[in-house]
Motif scaffolding. Sequence first.
Motif, PDB file in Angstrom:
ATOM      1  N   ILE A 195      -1.479   6.168   6.657  1.00  0.00           N
ATOM      2  CA  ILE A 195      -2.600   5.659   5.862  1.00  0.00           C
ATOM      3  C   ILE A 195      -2.456   4.155   5.644  1.00  0.00           C
ATOM      4  CG2 ILE A 195      -3.835   5.847   3.671  1.00  0.00           C
ATOM      5  CD1 ILE A 195      -2.866   8.729   3.465  1.00  0.00           C
TER       6      ILE A 195
ATOM      7  N   GLU B 239      -3.778   1.843   8.234  1.00  0.00           N
ATOM      8  CA  GLU B 239      -5.190   1.478   8.154  1.00  0.00           C
ATOM      9  C   GLU B 239      -5.438   0.451   7.045  1.00  0.00           C
ATOM     10  OE1 GLU B 239      -7.609   2.442  10.266  1.00  0.00           O
ATOM     11  OE2 GLU B 239      -5.909   3.298  11.352  1.00  0.00           O
ATOM     12  N   LEU B 240      -4.910   0.749   5.876  1.00  0.00           N
ATOM     13  CA  LEU B 240      -5.169  -0.103   4.709  1.00  0.00           C
ATOM     14  C   LEU B 240      -4.683  -1.538   4.924  1.00  0.00           C
ATOM     15  CD1 LEU B 240      -4.255   2.446   1.898  1.00  0.00           C
ATOM     16  CD2 LEU B 240      -6.505   1.420   2.258  1.00  0.00           C
TER      17      LEU B 240
ATOM     18  N   GLU C  31      -6.869 -11.779  -2.457  1.00  0.00           N
ATOM     19  CA  GLU C  31      -6.969 -11.406  -3.872  1.00  0.00           C
ATOM     20  C   GLU C  31      -6.626  -9.947  -4.090  1.00  0.00           C
ATOM     21  OE1 GLU C  31     -10.826 -12.565  -5.757  1.00  0.00           O
ATOM     22  OE2 GLU C  31      -9.280 -13.024  -7.246  1.00  0.00           O
ATOM     23  N   LEU C  32      -7.131  -9.107  -3.179  1.00  0.00           N
ATOM     24  CA  LEU C  32      -6.861  -7.676  -3.298  1.00  0.00           C
ATOM     25  C   LEU C  32      -5.362  -7.420  -3.312  1.00  0.00           C
ATOM     26  CD1 LEU C  32      -7.504  -4.644  -3.130  1.00  0.00           C
ATOM     27  CD2 LEU C  32      -7.788  -4.918  -0.669  1.00  0.00           C
TER      28      LEU C  32
ATOM     29  N   PHE D  98       1.893   1.911  -3.459  1.00  0.00           N
ATOM     30  CA  PHE D  98       0.755   2.455  -4.202  1.00  0.00           C
ATOM     31  C   PHE D  98       0.547   3.932  -3.894  1.00  0.00           C
ATOM     32  CE2 PHE D  98      -3.854   3.448  -3.967  1.00  0.00           C
ATOM     33  CZ  PHE D  98      -4.122   3.459  -5.320  1.00  0.00           C
TER      34      PHE D  98
ATOM     35  N   SER E 230      -8.061  -9.025   2.168  1.00  0.00           N
ATOM     36  CA  SER E 230      -8.482  -9.845   1.054  1.00  0.00           C
ATOM     37  C   SER E 230      -7.214 -10.262   0.327  1.00  0.00           C
ATOM     38  CB  SER E 230      -9.403  -9.046   0.123  1.00  0.00           C
ATOM     39  OG  SER E 230      -9.359  -9.591  -1.173  1.00  0.00           O
TER      40      SER E 230
ATOM     41  N   ASN F 218      -3.597  -8.809  -6.462  1.00  0.00           N
ATOM     42  CA  ASN F 218      -3.846  -7.966  -7.633  1.00  0.00           C
ATOM     43  C   ASN F 218      -3.102  -6.643  -7.530  1.00  0.00           C
ATOM     44  OD1 ASN F 218      -5.461  -9.944  -8.617  1.00  0.00           O
ATOM     45  ND2 ASN F 218      -7.390  -8.798  -8.503  1.00  0.00           N
ATOM     46  N   LEU F 219      -3.029  -6.109  -6.335  1.00  0.00           N
ATOM     47  CA  LEU F 219      -2.297  -4.863  -6.126  1.00  0.00           C
ATOM     48  C   LEU F 219      -0.816  -5.077  -6.439  1.00  0.00           C
ATOM     49  CD1 LEU F 219      -2.336  -1.916  -5.027  1.00  0.00           C
ATOM     50  CD2 LEU F 219      -1.901  -2.864  -2.758  1.00  0.00           C
TER      51      LEU F 219
ATOM     52  N   TYR G 239      -0.355  -5.245 -10.096  1.00  0.00           N
ATOM     53  CA  TYR G 239      -0.557  -3.914 -10.658  1.00  0.00           C
ATOM     54  C   TYR G 239       0.678  -3.036 -10.461  1.00  0.00           C
ATOM     55  CZ  TYR G 239      -2.691   0.694 -11.216  1.00  0.00           C
ATOM     56  OH  TYR G 239      -2.986   1.970 -11.600  1.00  0.00           O
TER      57      TYR G 239
ATOM     58  N   TRP H 203       0.832  -1.200   0.000  1.00  0.00           N
ATOM     59  CA  TRP H 203       0.000   0.000   0.000  1.00  0.00           C
ATOM     60  C   TRP H 203       0.870   1.254   0.000  1.00  0.00           C
ATOM     61  CZ3 TRP H 203      -4.540   0.100  -1.828  1.00  0.00           C
ATOM     62  CH2 TRP H 203      -5.466  -0.933  -1.601  1.00  0.00           C
TER      63      TRP H 203
ATOM     64  N   LYS I  92       1.647   5.820  -7.164  1.00  0.00           N
ATOM     65  CA  LYS I  92       0.450   6.081  -7.968  1.00  0.00           C
ATOM     66  C   LYS I  92      -0.303   7.317  -7.496  1.00  0.00           C
ATOM     67  CE  LYS I  92       0.991   2.225 -10.326  1.00  0.00           C
ATOM     68  NZ  LYS I  92       1.316   2.236 -11.765  1.00  0.00           N
ATOM     69  N   LEU I  93      -0.534   7.414  -6.201  1.00  0.00           N
ATOM     70  CA  LEU I  93      -1.313   8.556  -5.710  1.00  0.00           C
ATOM     71  C   LEU I  93      -0.445   9.776  -5.402  1.00  0.00           C
ATOM     72  CD1 LEU I  93      -4.220   7.131  -3.548  1.00  0.00           C
ATOM     73  CD2 LEU I  93      -3.929   7.220  -6.016  1.00  0.00           C
TER      74      LEU I  93
ATOM     75  N   VAL J 135      -7.251  -4.322   5.760  1.00  0.00           N
ATOM     76  CA  VAL J 135      -8.266  -4.808   4.821  1.00  0.00           C
ATOM     77  C   VAL J 135      -7.748  -6.132   4.275  1.00  0.00           C
ATOM     78  CG1 VAL J 135      -9.466  -4.378   2.659  1.00  0.00           C
ATOM     79  CG2 VAL J 135      -8.997  -2.485   4.221  1.00  0.00           C
TER      80      VAL J 135
END
Lengths: 222, 222
Positions: free
Chosen positions: B103, B106-107, B114-115, B88, B112, B118-119, B122, B85, B92-93, B110
């Motif tokens: 941040i 927190e992330l 798969e999440l 990312f 998953s 995939n991240l 990516y 994260w 990216k951001l 989460v």
Amino acid sequence: MPNIKLSKSEENYLKSIFNLSEFGNKQVSTNSISKILNIEPASVTDMLKKLSKKNLVYHEKYKGSTISKSGIKIALQIIRRHRLWEVFLHDKLKFKWDEIHEIAEELEHVSSEELIDNLDKYLKYPKIDPHGDPIPNKLGEIDFVDKISISDLNINEKGIVSRIINEDEEFFNLLKKLNIEIGTEIKIVDKIEYDQSVEILINKKSVIISKDISNNIKITKI
Amino acid sequence: MPNIKLSKSEENYLKSIFNLSEFGNKQVSTNSISKILNIEPASVTDMLKKLSKKNLVYHEKYKGSTISKSGIKIALQIIRRHRLWEVFLHDKLKFKWDEIHEIAEELEHVSSEELIDNLDKYLKYPKIDPHGDPIPNKLGEIDFVDKISISDLNINEKGIVSRIINEDEEFFNLLKKLNIEIGTEIKIVDKIEYDQSVEILINKKSVIISKDISNNIKITKI
DNA sequence: TAAAGTTTTTAGGTTTGCCTAAATTATTCA
DNA sequence: TGAATAATTTAGGCAAACCTAAAAACTTTA
Ligand SMILES: [Mn+2]
Ligand SMILES: [Mn+2]
Ligand SMILES: [Mn+2]
Ligand SMILES: [Mn+2]
């Protein structure tokens, strides 16, 4: 009123109450919230009292609850986060449109305004999410296009599926089975008076769908 | 052993215990966990019992705690999420490298798989995060490059800052003030015997940094 | 090696967000 | 309209994750 940090629970309640209230216009029953969130009515009452004390809803004992101006504002923020994450998951991480809702349900509670604004920018300020739902902007403004439902078409008229309202897994499964997704072309074959179900043509196959199903599928007439 | 879903709290404890244990090799004291997490020792004991019952740590009363094999596995997963994260958010951001840690904190919860996979894809399977920390792969394998610290250089030797260990806000602020970030070139001017502080040259300006600070800045010798 | 100091645990609370069962209020319908 | 039914709230509990104060166990030090 400084932005008080809400719990995940409080945020989920607010979002549900907002969704049930039709943009804040309708009173919402305790039972309807209970059903949507899968939480016992007694617990919902507890939370309504709590949100009431924070002036996010108005709660009239034994009558129902109305979401307040500031409640709506917060709900729209959460919806914004949810839908932006759905766009990210779909467009960037290549998740299928029926796999993103559950994950977004978690991501929406990561509350950093900067994070969401940067994400919005990164996604090039999308206007709709992968289910066709409009995304509120930073200010909570939302393109409020009330699409027509399948049942609003007349026999022999055609439409393109443009929005899926119900995002439950079972509903997604059903749509998959019916070969319906955003962009699918459908044609009305018949409308059954008896229970207002509709016979429709999808990829040359005809099926009959119930009123409830057709109400959850919005279309653009062609 | 089916993957039981852990709470955010449990995950944070595991990550901290792992970080304190030096890859699972050292026993960890209740007090050290308490300090890192800002939670009273009595509460830490409660949680240690809980994690112990789940076989994620071994807890010997009044002695200390060791993280178990499965505890390590989970900790590495959380660290993986956190660092992906961070990549990312930074790449990216376009967040600054000193804005991403909070941040990601927190992330990372989460959960998953798969999440995250995939991240990872990516982001093109990055090997290090924006602070120079290695990112565990899907299997928990991690490139374990033990970089040298500033204090390991001799007088007149040069290095490039390649990894920041401490991610607290105050430390980031200090680095900003010193004009130190990943990629900054530094040169050792002097090493003070008395308290092992080091005089270094950054952009032609010389400063003296304490032993603690220099230990938190890893470098690549040039 | 015993007293003092430090670390850790135990005991007893609190808050949040949920639950069940029972009471209360509102609505329906005969 | 009054009795049955449905919706909602109150009362009393529970688990998670914290806390403070006090007790117990370890460690240091004189
Ligand atoms: Mn959704
Ligand atoms: Mn949610
Ligand atoms: Mn970090
Ligand atoms: Mn965390």
